[in-house]
Design an enzyme around this catalytic site. Sequence first.
Site, short mmCIF file in Angstrom:
data_model
loop_
_atom_site.label_atom_id
_atom_site.label_comp_id
_atom_site.label_asym_id
_atom_site.label_seq_id
_atom_site.Cartn_x
_atom_site.Cartn_y
_atom_site.Cartn_z
N ARG A 1 0.88 -1.18 0.00
CA ARG A 1 0.00 0.00 0.00
C ARG A 1 0.91 1.23 0.00
O ARG A 1 2.12 1.11 0.09
CB ARG A 1 -0.99 0.00 1.17
CG ARG A 1 -0.59 -0.63 2.46
CD ARG A 1 0.53 0.04 3.19
NE ARG A 1 0.29 1.46 3.35
CZ ARG A 1 1.22 2.34 3.59
NH1 ARG A 1 2.49 1.98 3.67
NH2 ARG A 1 0.93 3.62 3.74
N GLY A 2 0.27 2.41 -0.10
CA GLY A 2 1.04 3.64 -0.27
C GLY A 2 1.11 3.93 -1.77
O GLY A 2 1.43 3.04 -2.56
N ALA A 3 0.82 5.18 -2.13
CA ALA A 3 0.61 5.51 -3.55
C ALA A 3 1.76 5.10 -4.48
O ALA A 3 1.53 4.38 -5.47
CB ALA A 3 0.30 7.00 -3.68
N ARG B 1 -7.75 -0.29 -6.39
CA ARG B 1 -7.91 0.83 -5.45
C ARG B 1 -8.07 2.12 -6.25
O ARG B 1 -7.26 2.40 -7.15
CB ARG B 1 -6.70 0.92 -4.50
CG ARG B 1 -6.54 -0.33 -3.63
CD ARG B 1 -5.62 -0.11 -2.45
NE ARG B 1 -6.21 0.78 -1.47
CZ ARG B 1 -5.52 1.34 -0.47
NH1 ARG B 1 -4.23 1.11 -0.34
NH2 ARG B 1 -6.11 2.11 0.41
N GLN C 1 -1.61 2.45 10.07
CA GLN C 1 -0.36 2.53 9.32
C GLN C 1 0.71 3.31 10.08
O GLN C 1 1.90 3.06 9.92
CB GLN C 1 -0.58 3.19 7.95
CG GLN C 1 -1.35 2.34 6.95
CD GLN C 1 -2.85 2.61 6.98
OE1 GLN C 1 -3.39 2.97 8.02
NE2 GLN C 1 -3.52 2.42 5.87
N ASP D 1 -1.95 10.88 -1.98
CA ASP D 1 -2.41 9.85 -2.90
C ASP D 1 -2.81 10.42 -4.26
O ASP D 1 -2.75 9.74 -5.28
CB ASP D 1 -3.57 9.07 -2.29
CG ASP D 1 -3.04 8.19 -1.18
OD1 ASP D 1 -2.94 8.68 -0.04
OD2 ASP D 1 -2.67 7.04 -1.45
N ASN E 1 -5.21 12.45 0.87
CA ASN E 1 -4.28 11.60 1.61
C ASN E 1 -5.09 10.82 2.64
O ASN E 1 -6.32 10.99 2.74
CB ASN E 1 -3.18 12.45 2.27
CG ASN E 1 -2.05 11.59 2.83
OD1 ASN E 1 -1.56 10.68 2.17
ND2 ASN E 1 -1.66 11.84 4.07
N LYS E 2 -4.42 9.99 3.40
CA LYS E 2 -5.10 9.12 4.37
C LYS E 2 -6.11 9.87 5.23
O LYS E 2 -5.86 10.99 5.65
CB LYS E 2 -4.03 8.48 5.25
CG LYS E 2 -4.52 7.54 6.33
CD LYS E 2 -5.44 6.46 5.84
CE LYS E 2 -4.87 5.63 4.72
NZ LYS E 2 -5.92 4.81 4.02
O1 MRU Z 1 -4.44 3.23 2.38
P1 MRU Z 1 -2.96 3.42 2.22
O2 MRU Z 1 -2.18 2.85 3.36
O3 MRU Z 1 -2.47 2.96 0.88
O4 MRU Z 1 -2.78 4.99 2.28
C1 MRU Z 1 -1.49 5.52 2.18
C2 MRU Z 1 -1.45 6.98 2.34
O5 MRU Z 1 -2.44 7.65 2.48
C3 MRU Z 1 -0.10 7.63 2.20
O6 MRU Z 1 0.00 8.74 3.02
C4 MRU Z 1 0.10 8.06 0.74
O7 MRU Z 1 -0.14 6.98 -0.12
C5 MRU Z 1 1.44 8.59 0.50
S1 MRU Z 1 2.64 7.32 0.48
C6 MRU Z 1 4.14 7.93 0.07
#
Ligand code: MRU
Length: 351
Positions: free
Chosen positions: A55-57, A93, A200, A241, A251-252
């Site tokens: 996970r993470g963009a 996603r 996270q 994201d 973002n999250k």
């Molecule tokens: O749902 P996730 O864990 O994929 O969400 C991740 C985030 O929101 C991060 O802050 C974002 O992807 C930036 S990662 C460099």
Amino acid sequence: MTETAVLTQKTIETIEWTPDGVVMIDQRRLPLETTFVTCRTYKEMAEAIRSMVIRGAPAIGVAAAMGVALGALEFEDIDAQMPVICDTLAKTRPTAVNLFWALDRMQRVYASVRHERLEQIRDRLIAEAQKIREEDIAINEAMGRHGAPLVPDRKTVLTHCNAGALATAGFGTALGVIRAAVRAGKKIDVLVDETRPLLQGARLTAWELQRDGIETTLITDNMAGHFLKSGRIGCVVVGADRIAANGDVANKIGTYGVAVLAKENGVPFYVAAPISTLDLSLASGDDIPIEERAATEVTNLQGEPIAPLGVHVANPAFDVTPNRYISAIVTEHGIARAPYENSLRRLTKSS
Ligand code: MRU
């Protein structure tokens, strides 16, 4: 998907192309277990992205690209299968635009070699996926170099979610800025929001920073305002994201609240994200699709129910922070400030 091995080595790769398949650290199990998942088909990769093994963009972008390469190895009639492969990966996603950016890039490469021999097409797609991974690490280091001067010395930095090595191919975006500031000799410590519902921050960011020996304090999300008011926090740094043309940032979930509290208390709020996270086709953040995830992520904690059976649940995985709360956006090409319509477009053109 095959699950394997417990680890002892210090260096951990988020995602790697190997002769046996794509190997990823299983982020669902950290920090209690360090195990790896190997995907050998594009469908396995789609499931790994959907279930948040990875996970993470930016990491999702690399995974999707490697998923396309896996798909190319599975079929002789790639031409017929390529749209199905990309469509399956695209449906995993919806919010992180890096996923779609990576799929577009792989499709463009495919279009340029589709008349070549099968082996050549496969080699080219594998090479491109590996290139996306390598570039991501270099991009994060560049972001670190641009962002480190923004971090005040002898102060605390607050971060939300995980925008670290685990959320990228390595080094991280927000955590890359923090790591670069520490490398530059700044005496900083980090306050980490736990980041409900999937934790996270607690599970991944605290783990990464602790392994790096960076002073880290874990807080629950509802403590952020208290600390932002205290005068102890020099700045907030988060990842993204998807960033719209006007600088609104998805973002999250919970990021928006932190940004408002930061502004209220005069604390600079920085976003670190690669150019591949910009979606200049969207005028504002209102158009960013927000992923809604399973109710059980909210009603259960580590598999145990914590809410009455049958209660209605909302679980948006992301929120949008309006550009007026954002002090600057750090990219690999430099720093953008308001008005973002101009500065972001300028940065996409520079290299
Ligand atoms: O749902 P996730 O864990 O994929 O969400 C991740 C985030 O929101 C991060 O802050 C974002 O992807 C930036 S990662 C460099």
